[in-house]
Design a protein around this motif. Sequence first.
Motif, PDB file in Angstrom:
ATOM      1  N   THR A   1      21.375  55.729  50.149  1.00  0.00           N
ATOM      2  CA  THR A   1      20.801  55.030  48.994  1.00  0.00           C
ATOM      3  C   THR A   1      21.890  54.543  48.054  1.00  0.00           C
ATOM      4  O   THR A   1      21.800  53.428  47.516  1.00  0.00           O
ATOM      5  N   MET A   2      22.920  55.340  47.838  1.00  0.00           N
ATOM      6  CA  MET A   2      24.020  54.908  46.970  1.00  0.00           C
ATOM      7  C   MET A   2      24.695  53.657  47.528  1.00  0.00           C
ATOM      8  O   MET A   2      25.008  52.728  46.779  1.00  0.00           O
ATOM      9  N   PHE A   3      24.880  53.638  48.853  1.00  0.00           N
ATOM     10  CA  PHE A   3      25.478  52.446  49.468  1.00  0.00           C
ATOM     11  C   PHE A   3      24.564  51.241  49.312  1.00  0.00           C
ATOM     12  O   PHE A   3      25.029  50.127  49.064  1.00  0.00           O
TER      13      PHE A   3
ATOM     14  N   TRP B   1      24.993  61.738  45.174  1.00  0.00           N
ATOM     15  CA  TRP B   1      26.434  61.652  45.344  1.00  0.00           C
ATOM     16  C   TRP B   1      27.079  62.966  44.934  1.00  0.00           C
ATOM     17  O   TRP B   1      26.499  63.762  44.215  1.00  0.00           O
ATOM     18  N   ASP B   2      28.279  63.164  45.406  1.00  0.00           N
ATOM     19  CA  ASP B   2      29.046  64.353  45.098  1.00  0.00           C
ATOM     20  C   ASP B   2      30.496  63.914  44.929  1.00  0.00           C
ATOM     21  O   ASP B   2      30.991  63.083  45.691  1.00  0.00           O
TER      22      ASP B   2
ATOM     23  N   ALA C   1      32.247  46.749  48.776  1.00  0.00           N
ATOM     24  CA  ALA C   1      32.922  45.858  49.724  1.00  0.00           C
ATOM     25  C   ALA C   1      33.843  46.667  50.631  1.00  0.00           C
ATOM     26  O   ALA C   1      33.866  46.473  51.839  1.00  0.00           O
ATOM     27  N   ASN C   2      34.597  47.543  50.042  1.00  0.00           N
ATOM     28  CA  ASN C   2      35.510  48.416  50.797  1.00  0.00           C
ATOM     29  C   ASN C   2      35.236  49.843  50.351  1.00  0.00           C
ATOM     30  O   ASN C   2      35.108  50.107  49.158  1.00  0.00           O
ATOM     31  N   TRP C   3      35.173  50.743  51.291  1.00  0.00           N
ATOM     32  CA  TRP C   3      34.864  52.128  50.941  1.00  0.00           C
ATOM     33  C   TRP C   3      35.808  53.073  51.654  1.00  0.00           C
ATOM     34  O   TRP C   3      35.870  53.110  52.873  1.00  0.00           O
ATOM     35  N   ASN C   4      36.559  53.819  50.854  1.00  0.00           N
ATOM     36  CA  ASN C   4      37.453  54.840  51.387  1.00  0.00           C
ATOM     37  C   ASN C   4      37.057  56.230  50.916  1.00  0.00           C
ATOM     38  O   ASN C   4      37.769  57.191  51.141  1.00  0.00           O
TER      39      ASN C   4
ATOM     40  N   PHE D   1      34.240  53.648  43.569  1.00  0.00           N
ATOM     41  CA  PHE D   1      33.089  53.548  42.661  1.00  0.00           C
ATOM     42  C   PHE D   1      33.388  52.568  41.536  1.00  0.00           C
ATOM     43  O   PHE D   1      32.583  51.691  41.232  1.00  0.00           O
ATOM     44  N   TYR D   2      34.552  52.699  40.921  1.00  0.00           N
ATOM     45  CA  TYR D   2      34.922  51.779  39.841  1.00  0.00           C
ATOM     46  C   TYR D   2      34.904  50.330  40.324  1.00  0.00           C
ATOM     47  O   TYR D   2      34.508  49.425  39.592  1.00  0.00           O
ATOM     48  N   ASN D   3      35.318  50.094  41.550  1.00  0.00           N
ATOM     49  CA  ASN D   3      35.350  48.739  42.096  1.00  0.00           C
ATOM     50  C   ASN D   3      33.963  48.149  42.315  1.00  0.00           C
ATOM     51  O   ASN D   3      33.837  46.935  42.476  1.00  0.00           O
TER      52      ASN D   3
END
Length: 78
Positions: A43-45, A29-30, A51-54, A60-62
């Motif tokens: 891999t991170m995903f 990740w970066d 659930a939601n990615w923007n 990340f916190y979510n």
Amino acid sequence: MDLHSLSDELFKREERYSLAKKATLFGIWDWNITTGDLYWDDTMFELFQPANWNGKVEDFYNCLAVEDAVVAHKKLEA
């Protein structure tokens, strides 16, 4: 070193990196601290399954349990 040799060397390094990454299940990740933008590899995903990615640090916190998110936020803001 000529362009062809450099290209071959880059390919070999990328292949070793890819094999090592797959074997360890490490995600890459970066984070652009200025904008809050995050880049995650596949891999991170797979690990966090957001659930939601923007592409923002809040995403990340979510992905974390509430108590873990609080600790992570405090550590990252320090």
